[in-house]
Design a protein around this motif. Structure first.
Motif, PDB file in Angstrom:
ATOM      1  N   VAL A   1       0.871  -1.173   0.000  1.00  0.00           N
ATOM      2  CA  VAL A   1       0.000   0.000   0.000  1.00  0.00           C
ATOM      3  C   VAL A   1       0.907   1.221   0.000  1.00  0.00           C
ATOM      4  O   VAL A   1       1.770   1.349   0.857  1.00  0.00           O
ATOM      5  N   PHE A   2       0.706   2.081  -0.994  1.00  0.00           N
ATOM      6  CA  PHE A   2       1.586   3.239  -1.127  1.00  0.00           C
ATOM      7  C   PHE A   2       1.015   4.437  -0.391  1.00  0.00           C
ATOM      8  O   PHE A   2      -0.185   4.545  -0.181  1.00  0.00           O
ATOM      9  N   GLN A   3       1.916   5.342  -0.041  1.00  0.00           N
ATOM     10  CA  GLN A   3       1.506   6.563   0.646  1.00  0.00           C
ATOM     11  C   GLN A   3       0.501   7.337  -0.202  1.00  0.00           C
ATOM     12  O   GLN A   3      -0.480   7.859   0.293  1.00  0.00           O
ATOM     13  N   SER A   4       0.769   7.398  -1.501  1.00  0.00           N
ATOM     14  CA  SER A   4      -0.140   8.120  -2.406  1.00  0.00           C
ATOM     15  C   SER A   4      -1.253   7.213  -2.904  1.00  0.00           C
ATOM     16  O   SER A   4      -2.020   7.604  -3.759  1.00  0.00           O
ATOM     17  N   TYR A   5      -1.288   5.989  -2.409  1.00  0.00           N
ATOM     18  CA  TYR A   5      -2.225   4.920  -2.801  1.00  0.00           C
ATOM     19  C   TYR A   5      -1.889   4.332  -4.156  1.00  0.00           C
ATOM     20  O   TYR A   5      -2.164   3.172  -4.408  1.00  0.00           O
ATOM     21  N   ALA A   6      -1.308   5.148  -5.079  1.00  0.00           N
ATOM     22  CA  ALA A   6      -0.933   4.665  -6.408  1.00  0.00           C
ATOM     23  C   ALA A   6      -2.067   3.917  -7.083  1.00  0.00           C
ATOM     24  O   ALA A   6      -1.878   2.870  -7.688  1.00  0.00           O
TER      25      ALA A   6
END
Lengths: 297, 340
Positions: free
Chosen positions: B83-88
């Motif tokens: 899970v990415f910080q920017s959600y990607a």
């Protein structure tokens, strides 16, 4: 209360019209009025000293439809558009994907691709004259090394239009690449990483993520390419002048010829109106159909 | 391979152009555990996670997941989700398409995809949003889509890179609980990067505190709070953080100690003349259940005391404080902890 609201609404309306007016004035002066004037003049006969021009209705159009040169020019232009638009877009996209990846001398590659765009079309055409000229041209020089016969690329009907097409692609691909490069840079790096973790190959990532995200750019470029396929005729003046035997004549060149070589302004006007109509239909398809299927961020 | 080390990092280092990224990272993460990588910005916690994910390759050391050496494997071969910080999230794909993207890539049958999609959306409470685009969702919903994408494939290891930092405080609390519950229910192993110690302390079984590319302390939240390894850990963990007092500032009973630390809850305000330190009040902060009173003393930093209820003390007034020796944490001149 409602008096205040009315006043406010009126003020907003005035404000809106004021903001619109510069564009409205300029468009009316330089786009709407000339279009309507052209439509109007296309309905009159060509005036001579003995016979002044008179209203003839659609006669100029029926004359054009009976003119075999007109159909040849239309066919040429369709082929020209049908080849230059997809090929230059494809090359632009490939170059952009390449120039956007982590390669050495990236700056040089980008500059090299962009150079043709900076050149004026006339200069570019002169440059290509050096390639195409029989005997002296670079193509013939290279050909002669391998013992190939001299080819007059611009001077024979079978190759003239293709020679023009190649010059156009060469000129346009670099320009379109810049738009693709800019668009590629707006795609966040972590989308690639997310796709990597999901196990997507480079090709899957390009096809499923990058290309859809580039769709707005592709649409924009396609509109430009279509306009250019009608508008871009500078190189014809240098390279072929539409010849030989109209083999490389494009519609705008024919319009120019009609108006300023044969002094048949009404026929030129009629042709112009048809070009505008066709471009209008194309634009409508793009903005009402393709736009809805395109993702804008 | 024992279940005690599902993920193992051994002496991992990564440098950029000679500059330090991370150095000497050794970690054992048991299966089904929740590990938080905690530290200030630029401490290398995200780098560690990216090394684990395979988005970066280490210059030194080995990484193994589930007993398999994956040091140089591609990200897709490591059987993990992230899970990415920017959600990607893929902006042009709908929620459903985003979630099943990986399944499609891995050629899972359509029927199975539907089942897994439904389950993932059910767990994350996103049923009914299948056809929305990420742009039409709120921040919290996007975050849940990212979570759904991470759990849909049923990978046993899930990496999270500051997944809550783009949410507002209230939502963060709620999602924090959701993530913790999700991890327990699914029994997955989570490695979670955060700079927010509250997140780390409240969610993790094990907290790994990092600074300047090095691990400072690995331990349970209680370990970090009650037995900080060094003064950095002491000052980083806890709100308010531990106060550090120069050992010479008061009659000390410890030998060769340079600094002693004390938590605000172990400090008492005593009548004038009976305390071990006399301090000047610098500020009073009303927190609701208690009031945090900031104190200033020449030999101490971060000194403060908690008083129950609303108990504002005038700035500039002098008060005496007292504390028990048992509640002191003792550090040497290098800031390392001396006694248990």
């Amino acid at each position: 209360m409602s008096a205040h609201a009315n006043l406010e609404r009126r003020r907003q309306a005035i404000y809106g019209w004021l903001l619109l007016s510069p564009a409205a004035v300029l468009l009316t002066l330089f786009a709407f009025y000339p279009s309507i004037a052209t439509l109007w003049s296309s309905l009159f006969s060509r005036g001579t000293r003995r016979r002044p021009s008179e209203f003839v209705g659609g006669e100029n159009y029926t004359d054009l439809f009976a003119d075999p040169t007109f159909w040849l020019v239309v066919k040429n232009n369709l082929l020209y558009a049908g080849v230059t638009i997809p090929v230059s877009i494809f090359i632009a996209l490939s170059m952009a994907l390449w120039a956007n990846s982590k390669i050495s001398a990236r700056g040089f590659v980008r500059t090299a691709y962009f150079t043709p765009t900076v050149l004026p079309m006339i200069a570019a055409a002169n440059l290509w004259l050096f390639f195409y000229t029989p005997g002296l041209g670079v193509l013939d020089q290279i050909g002669s090394v391998f013992g190939l016969p001299s080819v007059n690329w611009l001077g024979q009907p079978e190759t003239a239009l293709w020679a023009i097409i190649i010059v156009t692609i060469w000129k346009e691909a670099g320009f379109f690449m810049i738009f693709y490069l800019a668009a590629l840079q707006t795609i966040p790096e972590d989308l690639k990483e997310a796709a990597d973790i999901e196990g997507a190959s480079r090709w899957t990532y390009t096809r499923r993520i990058v290309l859809p995200l580039l769709m707005p750019t592709t649409l924009f470029i396609a509109v430009n390419a279509i306009i250019n396929s009608v508008k871009l005729i500078d190189h014809l003046f240098i390279l072929t002048k539409g010849g030989p035997s109209d083999a490389s004549k494009l519609i705008l060149y024919y319009i120019w010829e009609m108006a300023f070589a044969f002094f048949d302004a009404p026929s030129a006007a009629a042709m112009t109106i048809m070009v505008i109509a066709v471009l209008g239909v194309v634009a409508a398809v793009q903005f009402f159909y393709l736009d809805r299927r395109t993702h804008y961020q | 391979m024992t279940p005690s080390s599902f993920v193992k990092l051994d002496g991992v280092a990564k440098r950029w152009n000679g500059q330090l990224g991370v150095e000497g990272i050794s970690l054992d993460i048991p299966e089904g555990s929740f590990t938080a990588l905690l530290g200030p910005s630029g401490c290398g916690k995200s780098t560690t996670l990216r090394l684990l994910a395979g988005l970066e390759l280490p210059d030194e050391g080995t990484i193994s997941i589930d007993g398999k050496d994956v040091t140089t494997s591609a990200a897709s071969d490591r059987n993990l989700s992230m899970v990415f910080q920017s959600y990607a999230l893929f902006p042009h794909l709908s929620v459903a398409e985003n979630v099943v993207f990986g399944l499609k890539v891995r050629r899972v049958s359509k029927k199975e995809r539907q089942v897994k999609l439904h389950r993932a959306l059910e767990i994350t409470g996103l049923l009914g949003y299948e056809r929305r685009k990420p742009g039409e969702l709120s921040g919290g919903q996007r975050q849940r889509v990212a979570l759904a994408r991470a759990i849909v494939a049923g990978q046993r290891l899930c990496l999270m890179d500051e997944p809550l930092s783009n949410l507002d405080a209230k939502l963060r609390n709620a999602v924090r609980k959701d993530i913790k519950k999700l991890q327990r229910d699914l029994g997955i192993t989570v490695v979670y990067v955060t700079h927010d110690q509250t997140e780390a302390m409240s969610m993790a079984d094990t907290v790994v505190l990092m600074k300047d590319g090095h691990i400072q302390q690995i331990g349970s939240p209680d370990d970090l709070y009650s037995r900080p390894n060094n003064t950095f850990v002491a000052e980083f963990v806890g709100a308010p953080p531990m106060a550090l007092i120069d050992a010479t500032a008061f009659a000390s009973v410890f030998d060769n100690s340079a600094t002693v630390g004390i938590r605000a809850e172990n400090i008492q305000i005593v009548p004038s003349g009976q305390g071990r330190l006399r301090c000047v009040v610098t500020e009073s902060e009303f927190l609701g259940a208690e009031t945090l009173i900031g104190l200033d003393h020449a030999g101490a930093s971060g000194l403060c005391v908690l008083k129950p209820g609303l108990a504002m003390v005038a700035e500039g007034s002098e008060i005496d404080i007292d504390f028990q020796d048992e509640s002191l944490h003792v550090f040497d001149a290098d800031g390392q902890r001396l006694t248990g």
